[in-house]
Write a protein that holds these residues in place. Structure first.
Motif, PDB file in Angstrom:
ATOM      1  N   PHE A   1     -18.096  19.381 -62.111  1.00 41.41           N
ATOM      2  CA  PHE A   1     -17.334  20.632 -62.091  1.00 41.41           C
ATOM      3  C   PHE A   1     -16.397  20.706 -63.278  1.00 41.41           C
ATOM      4  CE2 PHE A   1     -18.675  20.196 -57.752  1.00 41.41           C
ATOM      5  CZ  PHE A   1     -18.892  21.494 -57.346  1.00 41.41           C
ATOM      6  N   ASN A   2     -15.987  21.917 -63.573  1.00 40.50           N
ATOM      7  CA  ASN A   2     -14.948  22.151 -64.562  1.00 40.50           C
ATOM      8  C   ASN A   2     -13.606  22.070 -63.842  1.00 40.50           C
ATOM      9  OD1 ASN A   2     -13.071  23.233 -66.274  1.00 40.50           O
ATOM     10  ND2 ASN A   2     -14.206  25.118 -66.698  1.00 40.50           N
ATOM     11  N   LEU A   3     -12.874  20.997 -64.084  1.00 45.28           N
ATOM     12  CA  LEU A   3     -11.642  20.752 -63.322  1.00 45.28           C
ATOM     13  C   LEU A   3     -10.429  21.472 -63.917  1.00 45.28           C
ATOM     14  CD1 LEU A   3     -11.984  16.961 -62.448  1.00 45.28           C
ATOM     15  CD2 LEU A   3     -12.719  18.954 -61.149  1.00 45.28           C
ATOM     16  N   ASN A   4     -10.658  22.354 -64.898  1.00 49.39           N
ATOM     17  CA  ASN A   4      -9.531  23.107 -65.450  1.00 49.39           C
ATOM     18  C   ASN A   4      -9.146  24.274 -64.569  1.00 49.39           C
ATOM     19  OD1 ASN A   4      -9.270  21.620 -67.979  1.00 49.39           O
ATOM     20  ND2 ASN A   4     -11.298  22.434 -68.412  1.00 49.39           N
ATOM     21  N   LYS A   5      -9.951  24.554 -63.543  1.00 52.28           N
ATOM     22  CA  LYS A   5      -9.708  25.705 -62.669  1.00 52.28           C
ATOM     23  C   LYS A   5      -9.962  25.302 -61.229  1.00 52.28           C
ATOM     24  CE  LYS A   5     -11.433  28.883 -66.141  1.00 52.28           C
ATOM     25  NZ  LYS A   5     -12.686  29.462 -66.598  1.00 52.28           N
ATOM     26  N   GLY A   6      -9.543  26.168 -60.296  1.00 53.65           N
ATOM     27  CA  GLY A   6      -9.854  25.951 -58.890  1.00 53.65           C
ATOM     28  C   GLY A   6     -11.355  26.068 -58.659  1.00 53.65           C
ATOM     29  N   ILE A   7     -11.820  25.430 -57.596  1.00 50.28           N
ATOM     30  CA  ILE A   7     -13.254  25.436 -57.305  1.00 50.28           C
ATOM     31  C   ILE A   7     -13.480  25.944 -55.889  1.00 50.28           C
ATOM     32  CG2 ILE A   7     -15.259  23.944 -56.916  1.00 50.28           C
ATOM     33  CD1 ILE A   7     -13.459  22.293 -59.245  1.00 50.28           C
ATOM     34  N   SER A   8     -14.323  26.957 -55.780  1.00 49.59           N
ATOM     35  CA  SER A   8     -14.622  27.546 -54.476  1.00 49.59           C
ATOM     36  C   SER A   8     -15.952  26.985 -53.969  1.00 49.59           C
ATOM     37  CB  SER A   8     -14.697  29.064 -54.637  1.00 49.59           C
ATOM     38  OG  SER A   8     -15.614  29.600 -53.730  1.00 49.59           O
ATOM     39  N   VAL A   9     -15.950  26.477 -52.727  1.00 54.40           N
ATOM     40  CA  VAL A   9     -17.177  25.933 -52.129  1.00 54.40           C
ATOM     41  C   VAL A   9     -17.411  26.642 -50.799  1.00 54.40           C
ATOM     42  CG1 VAL A   9     -18.344  23.880 -51.257  1.00 54.40           C
ATOM     43  CG2 VAL A   9     -16.786  23.694 -53.192  1.00 54.40           C
ATOM     44  N   LYS A  10     -18.599  27.238 -50.631  1.00 52.60           N
ATOM     45  CA  LYS A  10     -18.971  27.888 -49.362  1.00 52.60           C
ATOM     46  C   LYS A  10     -20.202  27.181 -48.814  1.00 52.60           C
ATOM     47  CE  LYS A  10     -19.413  32.190 -50.885  1.00 52.60           C
ATOM     48  NZ  LYS A  10     -19.612  33.650 -50.730  1.00 52.60           N
ATOM     49  N   ILE A  11     -20.308  27.176 -47.484  1.00 45.76           N
ATOM     50  CA  ILE A  11     -21.485  26.541 -46.884  1.00 45.76           C
ATOM     51  C   ILE A  11     -21.863  27.273 -45.605  1.00 45.76           C
ATOM     52  CG2 ILE A  11     -20.160  24.815 -45.562  1.00 45.76           C
ATOM     53  CD1 ILE A  11     -22.418  22.808 -46.364  1.00 45.76           C
ATOM     54  N   GLN A  12     -23.154  27.324 -45.288  1.00 50.11           N
ATOM     55  CA  GLN A  12     -23.629  27.893 -44.029  1.00 50.11           C
ATOM     56  C   GLN A  12     -24.785  27.043 -43.493  1.00 50.11           C
ATOM     57  OE1 GLN A  12     -26.760  31.251 -45.728  1.00 50.11           O
ATOM     58  NE2 GLN A  12     -25.038  31.927 -44.506  1.00 50.11           N
TER      59      GLN A  12
ATOM     60  N   GLU B   1     -35.796  32.653 -39.838  1.00 52.60           N
ATOM     61  CA  GLU B   1     -34.711  31.694 -39.971  1.00 52.60           C
ATOM     62  C   GLU B   1     -33.376  32.271 -39.499  1.00 52.60           C
ATOM     63  OE1 GLU B   1     -34.441  28.564 -43.518  1.00 52.60           O
ATOM     64  OE2 GLU B   1     -33.879  30.576 -44.116  1.00 52.60           O
ATOM     65  N   LEU B   2     -32.569  31.418 -38.907  1.00 53.00           N
ATOM     66  CA  LEU B   2     -31.217  31.835 -38.498  1.00 53.00           C
ATOM     67  C   LEU B   2     -30.195  31.318 -39.506  1.00 53.00           C
ATOM     68  CD1 LEU B   2     -30.704  31.184 -34.679  1.00 53.00           C
ATOM     69  CD2 LEU B   2     -30.644  33.367 -35.874  1.00 53.00           C
ATOM     70  N   HIS B   3     -29.249  32.187 -39.861  1.00 53.55           N
ATOM     71  CA  HIS B   3     -28.160  31.782 -40.777  1.00 53.55           C
ATOM     72  C   HIS B   3     -26.859  31.840 -40.009  1.00 53.55           C
ATOM     73  CE1 HIS B   3     -30.294  32.859 -44.777  1.00 53.55           C
ATOM     74  NE2 HIS B   3     -31.177  32.634 -43.832  1.00 53.55           N
ATOM     75  N   SER B   4     -25.998  30.839 -40.190  1.00 53.30           N
ATOM     76  CA  SER B   4     -24.652  30.931 -39.602  1.00 53.30           C
ATOM     77  C   SER B   4     -23.775  31.757 -40.540  1.00 53.30           C
ATOM     78  CB  SER B   4     -24.066  29.535 -39.441  1.00 53.30           C
ATOM     79  OG  SER B   4     -23.629  29.058 -40.701  1.00 53.30           O
ATOM     80  N   ASN B   5     -22.524  31.993 -40.112  1.00 56.92           N
ATOM     81  CA  ASN B   5     -21.545  32.554 -41.042  1.00 56.92           C
ATOM     82  C   ASN B   5     -21.214  31.491 -42.091  1.00 56.92           C
ATOM     83  OD1 ASN B   5     -21.337  34.970 -39.663  1.00 56.92           O
ATOM     84  ND2 ASN B   5     -19.810  34.116 -38.244  1.00 56.92           N
ATOM     85  N   TRP B   6     -20.612  31.942 -43.210  1.00 57.70           N
ATOM     86  CA  TRP B   6     -20.147  31.006 -44.240  1.00 57.70           C
ATOM     87  C   TRP B   6     -18.813  30.403 -43.816  1.00 57.70           C
ATOM     88  CZ3 TRP B   6     -23.143  29.699 -48.257  1.00 57.70           C
ATOM     89  CH2 TRP B   6     -24.114  30.600 -48.705  1.00 57.70           C
ATOM     90  N   VAL B   7     -18.586  29.135 -44.176  1.00 64.03           N
ATOM     91  CA  VAL B   7     -17.208  28.616 -44.181  1.00 64.03           C
ATOM     92  C   VAL B   7     -16.888  28.292 -45.630  1.00 64.03           C
ATOM     93  CG1 VAL B   7     -16.871  27.705 -41.856  1.00 64.03           C
ATOM     94  CG2 VAL B   7     -18.089  26.337 -43.550  1.00 64.03           C
ATOM     95  N   GLU B   8     -15.638  28.455 -45.998  1.00 66.40           N
ATOM     96  CA  GLU B   8     -15.273  28.315 -47.413  1.00 66.40           C
ATOM     97  C   GLU B   8     -14.037  27.444 -47.560  1.00 66.40           C
ATOM     98  OE1 GLU B   8     -14.504  32.002 -49.434  1.00 66.40           O
ATOM     99  OE2 GLU B   8     -14.311  31.004 -51.374  1.00 66.40           O
ATOM    100  N   THR B   9     -13.990  26.703 -48.656  1.00 67.58           N
ATOM    101  CA  THR B   9     -12.763  26.005 -49.004  1.00 67.58           C
ATOM    102  C   THR B   9     -12.572  26.119 -50.515  1.00 67.58           C
ATOM    103  OG1 THR B   9     -11.529  23.941 -48.817  1.00 67.58           O
ATOM    104  CG2 THR B   9     -13.859  23.726 -49.290  1.00 67.58           C
ATOM    105  N   VAL B  10     -11.326  26.111 -50.936  1.00 62.79           N
ATOM    106  CA  VAL B  10     -11.043  26.148 -52.381  1.00 62.79           C
ATOM    107  C   VAL B  10     -10.320  24.863 -52.739  1.00 62.79           C
ATOM    108  CG1 VAL B  10      -9.816  27.321 -54.233  1.00 62.79           C
ATOM    109  CG2 VAL B  10     -10.966  28.651 -52.475  1.00 62.79           C
ATOM    110  N   TYR B  11     -10.873  24.170 -53.743  1.00 65.27           N
ATOM    111  CA  TYR B  11     -10.272  22.907 -54.185  1.00 65.27           C
ATOM    112  C   TYR B  11      -9.496  23.165 -55.474  1.00 65.27           C
ATOM    113  CZ  TYR B  11      -9.867  18.224 -56.075  1.00 65.27           C
ATOM    114  OH  TYR B  11      -9.366  17.075 -56.605  1.00 65.27           O
ATOM    115  N   TRP B  12      -8.234  22.759 -55.478  1.00 64.14           N
ATOM    116  CA  TRP B  12      -7.408  22.908 -56.682  1.00 64.14           C
ATOM    117  C   TRP B  12      -7.143  21.537 -57.293  1.00 64.14           C
ATOM    118  CZ3 TRP B  12      -6.592  27.406 -59.019  1.00 64.14           C
ATOM    119  CH2 TRP B  12      -6.771  28.575 -58.255  1.00 64.14           C
ATOM    120  N   PRO B  13      -7.718  21.260 -58.484  1.00 70.10           N
ATOM    121  CA  PRO B  13      -7.365  19.990 -59.142  1.00 70.10           C
ATOM    122  C   PRO B  13      -5.864  20.017 -59.437  1.00 70.10           C
ATOM    123  CG  PRO B  13      -9.164  21.110 -60.292  1.00 70.10           C
ATOM    124  CD  PRO B  13      -8.602  22.083 -59.330  1.00 70.10           C
TER     125      PRO B  13
END
Ligand SMILES: *[C@@H]1O[C@H](CO)[C@@H](O)[C@H](O)[C@H]1NC(C)=O
Ligand SMILES: *[C@@H]1O[C@H](CO)[C@@H](O)[C@H](O)[C@H]1NC(C)=O
Ligand SMILES: *[C@@H]1O[C@H](CO)[C@@H](O)[C@H](O)[C@H]1NC(C)=O
Length: 398
Positions: free
Chosen positions: A89-100, A112-124
């Motif tokens: 990753f480019n650690l000069n900025k925050g990083i957004s990660v979503k998963i379902q 196929e069934l999809h769940s809702n997304w969950v998201e987290t933002v990582y700030w170096p």
């Protein structure tokens, strides 16, 4: 037991198995976490399966990840059956990660069934103000032998700032600090890497941070691909030969070192005595070319090399070789022989032309003499019937 109660009994026994395989909705993963192993770029993303799926061993459960820097639209999508994923990753900025969660086949009816997304933002960690970080990092890998990275101080960096460079790539167990700083007037402006420190076709991560009495210094991160930053040495031993009057034969040696000759392309520049440089780029492996030249004047040639597109996405041009010129008044070698041959041909041509001219002139002279003698003869015959007086005319020149 009547039939109804048997049916009810069967229904009670079979109902859970009949429906346990059929899902109508699915939950998102839990415990989404992003952690930094301290390798200046790679981050580990981890999560847990949704509780509602833990007992469903038959289900094919997969996860779709979607991640990018917070202000970027250029996100990556990855589908995996694992419960973790690592990427750079480019650690000069925050990083957004979503998963379902994705479920299909045995567990559901149809698609196929999809769940809702969950998201987290990582700030170096971003300490210090942005003006304290270095700017304009320039790294050049010289002839695959060593690399120099040079930078400029931040616009509002304090005068006592002392920058430090750390680096990591996959062959290193831990992040290393530069051990050959390049200094200018006492302050650190770059780092010199030996060939053992370098790696090609893999991320080379750099973090430059620092210290100052005046406050915290903002760290800045780079991820480089070193094979795209190569500057070859200049081609060596450039030789010119005038092979025909209008062709120059140029030969050279590829720069010595670790760059394979098939990875090099060349730019040949040449110019006549009074003209500007003209260029020709040779993308395939070569160590000589023929150059057709238009004017017969002093020709000069120089050459530079670069890594070609078959071996890297990008590269720097080498310095120019020294300029080589064809001698204007050659005093030895092939060109003199060629010039002598030309001179000899010219002399032969002049001699032949003179002989032809002389022959023509004398023929003309004879013809004129002969014609006039015939005319005289006829006149004499007319004037004087006595044929004995007529003298036979003869052309002595013929
Ligand atoms: C499966 O899907 C079909 C068609 O969509 C539907 O008729 C049927 O009732 C569904 N069965 C279950 C158990 O959901
Ligand atoms: C600079 O970065 C390196 C590597 O991440 C770290 O080990 C070091 O403590 C940092 N130095 C400062 C002054 O923040
Ligand atoms: C160029 O000429 C020099 C001297 O004659 C010779 O040593 C060298 O091998 C030549 N270089 C090439 C590429 O032919």
């Amino acid at each position: 037991m009547d039939l109804n109660s048997i049916a009810a009994f069967l229904a009670i026994i079979l109902w859970p198995t009949a429906t346990s395989g059929m899902l109508t909705s699915v939950d998102p993963p839990t415990n989404l976490q992003v952690t930094d192993p301290g390798h200046l770029g790679p981050l580990h993303i981890r999560w847990k399966a949704p509780l509602s799926l833990i007992s469903k061993e038959l289900c094919v459960v997969r996860y779709m990840l979607n991640y990018c820097n917070v202000d970027s639209t250029n996100c990556k999508r990855v589908i995996t059956r694992q419960l973790e994923y690592t990427d750079g990753f480019n650690l000069n900025k925050g990083i957004s990660v979503k998963i379902q969660t994705l479920v299909k086949e045995q567990c559901i009816n149809g698609t196929e069934l999809h769940s809702n997304w969950v998201e987290t933002v990582y700030w170096p960690p971003m300490q210090g103000h942005a003006g304290s970080k270095i700017v304009d990092l320039q790294c050049i890998v010289y002839n695959l032998e060593y690399m120099d990275c040079i930078w400029q101080n931040g616009m509002s960096a304090p005068h006592d700032i002392n920058y430090t460079l750390y680096y990591w790539h996959e062959n290193l167990e831990q992040t290393m600090e530069c051990n050959n700083y390049i200094k200018n007037q006492g302050s650190v402006v770059g780092c010199h890497f030996h060939s053992d420190d370098l790696i090609e076709f893999s991320d080379f991560n750099i973090c430059i941070n620092g210290t100052s009495e005046m406050g915290l210094v903002r760290a800045v991160y780079y991820t480089l691909q070193l094979q795209d930053l190569v500057k070859a040495a200049a081609p060596d031993q450039v030789n010119l030969t005038l092979s025909r009057t209008d062709t120059i034969y140029i030969q050279w040696k590829p720069p010595a070192g670790k760059i394979k000759p098939h990875c090099l392309e060349y730019e040949v520049q040449f110019r006549g005595k009074y003209s500007d440089w003209e260029s020709r780029v040779i993308t395939e492996e070569a160590t000589s070319i023929f150059l057709n030249v238009t004017a017969k004047s002093l020709y000069c040639v120089r050459l530079r090399a670069a890594v070609n597109i078959f071996c890297a996405d990008d590269s720097f041009w080498s310095d120019w070789s020294s300029v080589q010129c064809l001698a204007e008044h050659p005093d030895g070698g092939d060109d003199v022989i060629i010039k002598l041959n030309v001179l000899a041909e010219l002399i032969v041509l002049i001699v032949l032309a003179s002989i032809t001219l002389a022959l023509c002139l004398s023929t003309l002279y004879c013809w004129v003499r002969w014609k006039s003698s015939i005319a005289k003869k006829k006149l004499n015959m007319l004037l004087n019937e006595d044929a004995k007086n007529i003298k036979k005319s003869k052309c002595f020149d013929c």
